[in-house]
Design a protein around this motif. Structure first.
Motif, short mmCIF file in Angstrom:
data_model
loop_
_atom_site.label_atom_id
_atom_site.label_comp_id
_atom_site.label_asym_id
_atom_site.label_seq_id
_atom_site.Cartn_x
_atom_site.Cartn_y
_atom_site.Cartn_z
N ARG A 1 34.29 36.61 46.86
CA ARG A 1 33.55 35.46 47.39
C ARG A 1 34.46 34.54 48.19
O ARG A 1 34.04 33.95 49.19
CB ARG A 1 32.92 34.67 46.24
CG ARG A 1 31.72 35.32 45.58
CD ARG A 1 31.41 34.66 44.25
NE ARG A 1 31.07 33.26 44.39
CZ ARG A 1 29.83 32.78 44.40
NH1 ARG A 1 28.80 33.61 44.30
NH2 ARG A 1 29.60 31.50 44.52
N ALA A 2 35.70 34.40 47.71
CA ALA A 2 36.67 33.52 48.39
C ALA A 2 37.40 34.23 49.52
O ALA A 2 38.26 33.63 50.17
CB ALA A 2 37.68 33.00 47.38
N ARG A 3 37.08 35.52 49.73
CA ARG A 3 37.68 36.32 50.81
C ARG A 3 39.19 36.46 50.66
O ARG A 3 39.95 36.27 51.62
CB ARG A 3 37.31 35.73 52.18
CG ARG A 3 35.82 35.73 52.45
CD ARG A 3 35.48 35.19 53.81
NE ARG A 3 34.03 35.24 54.04
CZ ARG A 3 33.44 34.83 55.15
NH1 ARG A 3 34.18 34.33 56.14
NH2 ARG A 3 32.14 34.90 55.28
N ILE A 4 39.61 36.74 49.45
CA ILE A 4 41.02 37.05 49.21
C ILE A 4 41.09 38.36 48.42
O ILE A 4 40.12 38.77 47.80
CB ILE A 4 41.75 35.94 48.43
CG1 ILE A 4 41.07 35.68 47.07
CG2 ILE A 4 41.83 34.67 49.25
CD1 ILE A 4 41.79 34.68 46.20
N ARG A 5 42.25 38.99 48.47
CA ARG A 5 42.47 40.22 47.71
C ARG A 5 43.39 39.93 46.55
O ARG A 5 44.46 39.34 46.73
CB ARG A 5 43.08 41.30 48.61
CG ARG A 5 42.08 41.89 49.61
CD ARG A 5 42.66 43.08 50.35
NE ARG A 5 43.77 42.68 51.22
CZ ARG A 5 44.90 43.36 51.33
NH1 ARG A 5 45.12 44.43 50.60
NH2 ARG A 5 45.84 42.95 52.17
N MET A 6 42.98 40.34 45.36
CA MET A 6 43.80 40.17 44.16
C MET A 6 43.92 41.50 43.46
O MET A 6 42.90 42.05 43.00
CB MET A 6 43.17 39.14 43.21
CG MET A 6 43.18 37.71 43.70
SD MET A 6 42.53 36.55 42.45
CE MET A 6 43.82 36.64 41.19
N GLU B 1 47.56 38.96 50.49
CA GLU B 1 47.15 39.35 49.15
C GLU B 1 47.70 38.33 48.15
O GLU B 1 48.83 37.86 48.28
CB GLU B 1 47.69 40.75 48.83
CG GLU B 1 47.28 41.26 47.47
CD GLU B 1 47.77 42.68 47.24
OE1 GLU B 1 46.97 43.62 47.45
OE2 GLU B 1 48.95 42.85 46.89
N VAL B 2 46.86 37.96 47.18
CA VAL B 2 47.30 37.04 46.14
C VAL B 2 47.98 37.86 45.05
O VAL B 2 47.32 38.57 44.29
CB VAL B 2 46.11 36.26 45.56
CG1 VAL B 2 46.56 35.40 44.38
CG2 VAL B 2 45.48 35.38 46.63
#
Length: 327
Positions: free
Chosen positions: A144-149, A184-185
């Motif tokens: 939803r936040a448009r980040i990759r974890m 990437e986070v």
């Protein structure tokens, strides 16, 4: 919702103790209804404040609008004399009314909940997530936040922040808002932000008291202090939360959430939860609460002998301002 039928002329019953998911379900229904009929009146009320006149008002169009979107929250506190009128409305909702009823679960108000279920409304249930489901929740929040974890980072975030969905969602979106050039986070980034848990914890205390969950806020405060959170972080979070609500309340420009968030100084995801918090506040109450927080801030910086007690006293005083708007 998977069901894309018009919400008008229907009843949706949103149940379960997972309040964040319940709020999102309600928001989605309301957004669908207002997209379909932009001129509809929106009524968003707590059941405890409802009377017969109010029920009649939300169940029909006004002189200026032919349709009504009615959200009735916390059905456990519905006055007993309104049970039968509400059931009659739910059994045969007018075509121009989209009715959303919210019950958090538990035994309070179980009678009216069971009777409503017999009417076969659409039900969206939000049970407490099990531990094994938290990783999927965080991964969904990241999308939803448009980040990759990666999976390792997701697991570390859960270990650091805990199992509260609001805190997890806030942590994910803070990572999304604050990362600089990060594709990437990673676990290292999560560790830098939340390894000590202090900042997340202090804002969790503030969020709970501002939305009116006093007992939960006191529990969070005790946990925060026991795990090493500095008292000054709690007063800072409280002050920031109250100032943000004040700015939100004063804003009458009708700007979109992104612009409004920029004006207030918070990330866009925060606006929705702030609107939920704001339902229990007026300008006088916010001003009085800020005074209590200012005194507590001075206390924890040395004016009082017991900083822990000063914070507990502050939370109770802020809660009283929310209930009554008095100092």
């Amino acid at each position: 919702m998977a069901d894309r039928r018009s919400p008008f002329g229907r009843v949706v019953l949103v149940t379960g103790p997972e309040s964040l998911l319940a709020e999102r379900a309600v928001d989605k229904i309301v957004a669908q209804a207002l997209k379909e009929r932009a001129d509809a009146d929106l009524h968003d009320l707590e059941a405890i404040h409802l009377d017969a006149t109010g029920l009649a008002e939300i169940s029909g169009g006004s002189l200026f609008a032919s349709s009504s979107v009615a959200v009735l929250r916390d059905l456990g506190n519905l006055p007993a004399d309104l049970t039968d009128p509400l059931l009659r409305l739910a059994a045969d909702p007018p075509e121009e009314v989209a009715l959303v009823l919210v019950h958090a679960g538990g035994q309070k108000g179980r009678g009216v909940l069971d009777k409503l279920k017999k009417l076969r409304p659409e039900i969206i249930d939000n049970p407490l997530l099990k531990s094994k489901d938290l990783a999927r929740f965080v991964a969904d929040e990241a999308r939803r936040a448009r980040i990759r974890m990666p999976e390792e980072a997701v697991g570390f975030l859960i270990d650091a922040v805990g199992h509260d969905l609001r805190s997890l969602a806030a942590a994910v979106h803070q990572l999304a808002a604050d990362r600089v050039g990060e594709e990437e986070v990673t676990s290292d980034l999560v560790r830098r932000y939340f390894g000590g848990r202090a900042e997340v914890t202090s804002f969790a205390v503030a969020d709970e008291i501002l939305v009116g969950r006093t007992v939960r806020a006191l529990e969070q405060l005790r946990w925060a202090l026991d795990t090493g959170t500095a008292p000054v972080l709690v007063t800072s979070a409280l002050a920031a939360g109250l100032r943000g609500l004040g700015k939100l309340q004063a804003n009458r420009s009708g700007m979109g959430d992104n612009d409004l968030a920029r004006d207030i100084g918070v990330p866009p995801w925060k606006i929705r939860s702030m609107r939920v918090q704001l339902r229990g506040w007026d300008a006088r109450g916010l001003a009085a609460a800020l005074q209590h927080v200012a005194r507590a801030d001075a206390d924890v910086k040395g004016a009082a002998d017991d900083a822990d007690y000063a914070l507990e006293r502050c939370l109770l005083a802020v809660a009283a301002c929310r209930r009554t708007g008095n100092s």
